[in-house]
Each structure stands twice: as C-alpha cells, then as structure tokens.
Design an enzyme around this catalytic site. Structure first.
Site, PDB file in Angstrom:
ATOM      1  N   LEU A 264       0.882  -1.169   0.000  1.00 46.29           N
ATOM      2  CA  LEU A 264       0.000   0.000   0.000  1.00 46.29           C
ATOM      3  C   LEU A 264       0.914   1.211   0.000  1.00 46.29           C
ATOM      4  O   LEU A 264       1.737   1.376   0.898  1.00 46.29           O
ATOM      5  CB  LEU A 264      -0.876  -0.015   1.256  1.00 46.29           C
ATOM      6  CG  LEU A 264      -1.752   1.198   1.544  1.00 46.29           C
ATOM      7  CD1 LEU A 264      -2.760   1.402   0.441  1.00 46.29           C
ATOM      8  CD2 LEU A 264      -2.448   1.027   2.884  1.00 46.29           C
ATOM      9  N   SER A 265       0.824   2.035  -1.026  1.00 44.65           N
ATOM     10  CA  SER A 265       1.771   3.139  -1.193  1.00 44.65           C
ATOM     11  C   SER A 265       1.729   4.122  -0.026  1.00 44.65           C
ATOM     12  O   SER A 265       0.692   4.327   0.621  1.00 44.65           O
ATOM     13  CB  SER A 265       1.484   3.897  -2.495  1.00 44.65           C
ATOM     14  OG  SER A 265       1.788   3.119  -3.613  1.00 44.65           O
ATOM     15  N   GLN A 266       2.867   4.733   0.230  1.00 45.94           N
ATOM     16  CA  GLN A 266       3.010   5.785   1.223  1.00 45.94           C
ATOM     17  C   GLN A 266       2.024   6.917   0.907  1.00 45.94           C
ATOM     18  O   GLN A 266       1.897   7.323  -0.244  1.00 45.94           O
ATOM     19  CB  GLN A 266       4.451   6.295   1.164  1.00 45.94           C
ATOM     20  CG  GLN A 266       4.767   7.467   2.049  1.00 45.94           C
ATOM     21  CD  GLN A 266       6.153   8.026   1.752  1.00 45.94           C
ATOM     22  OE1 GLN A 266       6.824   7.578   0.816  1.00 45.94           O
ATOM     23  NE2 GLN A 266       6.565   9.004   2.515  1.00 45.94           N
TER      24      GLN A 266
END
Length: 213
Positions: free
Chosen positions: A59-61
């Site tokens: 899950l991207s930053q």
C-alpha cells in the site's frame, strides 16, 4: 489510531512535505485508509509509510499517493483515468473521488477482489476493474485523459503512451528493481511526448502476466 485527530496529523505531515492541492488533501483526510489493510496492520494506517498487502505488493506511502494524484490533476479536471495496479484499492478510491471515471487494471486477482469489496463499501461506483497485465493498459477503454501507474517498469511501456489522449498525462515511476527509481510525468502534446523528472521514489516492479489465486 483511526480517529480524525490521527488523520489530521497525517495531513499536517503531507502539507509539510509540500502537498498543496487542498482538494487532494481533503479527499485523503476523509478516506479511511485503515480499511485497505489487514486488521493486524490497521493501527499503522495513518503513518506516512508504505505497508504490505500480500503477494509482495504494498500500500503506497500517503505522500506518494498525494503527490501522484496532485501531479495527475495539475493541468485541470480529468474525466477518464487509467490506473495501472489496483493493489489494495486505496489509490483507486482517492482517484474515484476526484475524477469522473476510473479504469483500474490489476494482475493479481485476490487483491482485485478485496479492492472491489472496499470500493463498494465506500459507495464508489465510478470505477471499472479489469484483471489483466497492467503494462498493456486497457486499450478497449482508451484513450485516457490521464494514466497513473502504481508499479515501476524499467522503461515506459509504449502501450501506455499510445493510450493517452491528446493533452493527456502519464504519471509513472521508472527504474530497475532494487535500484534508484524516479517518478516521471509524460504529457502528450501536438509536438510529441514531453518528459518531466519529478523526484526519487521506490516502487514494486511492473511484472508481466497475471495471478489467478
């Protein structure tokens, strides 16, 4: 850890890092990031960090999600947006609240099915999902006003540039696995493709093929 105060602290951090689009910040503030994670990690949902979602994907930053969304929308509203790599569905949900229609491609079916459930839970019905090799885009639904890739190819796929409408924008990380990658913006103009280097990033690689289970 999922309180409004916790979300507000995240927005403060994003603002400090240079995110200035208030519409992007408001959508991130109002989107429950914790539902896009397994319960064991939900207490970390509002940290400004990438988190595992299984299948060697992340899950991207939040900063990267905000930055890419801000770049995608910098030249004005977008109606038809292609997302390469649905993943958990978090970036998809952010886009769906800011553009007319999102077409999102995911190569790992179990991730796609979880994302579908979460998008329904949020009442986001302007998203079209496809299980396919994302590097090939979604030609039948193009051309697109904008394309956002959540995975990094070593070179920009020609198929994605071809599926951009005139005036369209591609936001994509590019670079080899485990080495320096960079975020780029490509704009399709009457004179050809214009390239803009944004900043160093670290993304999962863009991989060919699909995973069914």
């Amino acid at each position: 850890m999922t309180s409004q105060r916790t979300r507000d602290r995240l927005i403060e951090r994003l603002t400090e890092q240079g995110i200035i689009d208030k519409a992007v910040l408001n959508v991130i503030r109002g989107t429950p990031r914790h539902i896009f994670l397994d319960e064991a990690l939900s207490h970390r949902a509002y940290e400004d960090s990438s988190l595992p979602i299984g299948f060697q994907q992340t899950l991207s930053q939040p900063y990267i999600v905000a930055r890419m969304t801000e770049l995608l929308l910098a030249n004005g509203p977008r109606t038809r947006v292609l997302e390469v790599g649905t993943g958990s569905g978090y970036q998809t949900a952010i886009l769906a609240q800011m553009v007319e229609r999102v077409f999102s491609v995911e190569r790992i079916r179990p991730l796609q099915e979880k994302a579908r459930q979460r998008l329904r839970q949020l009442g986001l019905h302007n998203v079209h999902l496809r299980h396919a090799d994302g590097g090939m885009g979604w030609k039948d639904r193009g051309p697109f006003d904008a394309i956002l890739s959540a995975a990094a190819p070593e070179q920009v796929p020609a198929e994605l540039l071809e599926q951009l409408a005139m005036g369209g924008r591609l936001v994509i990380p590019v670079g080899p696995v485990g080495k320096q990658q960079s975020l780029y913006v490509y704009d399709k103009t009457e004179d050809g493709i214009e390239e803009q280097l944004i900043e160093p990033v670290l993304f999962v690689p863009m991989v060919a093929g699909v995973v069914v289970a």
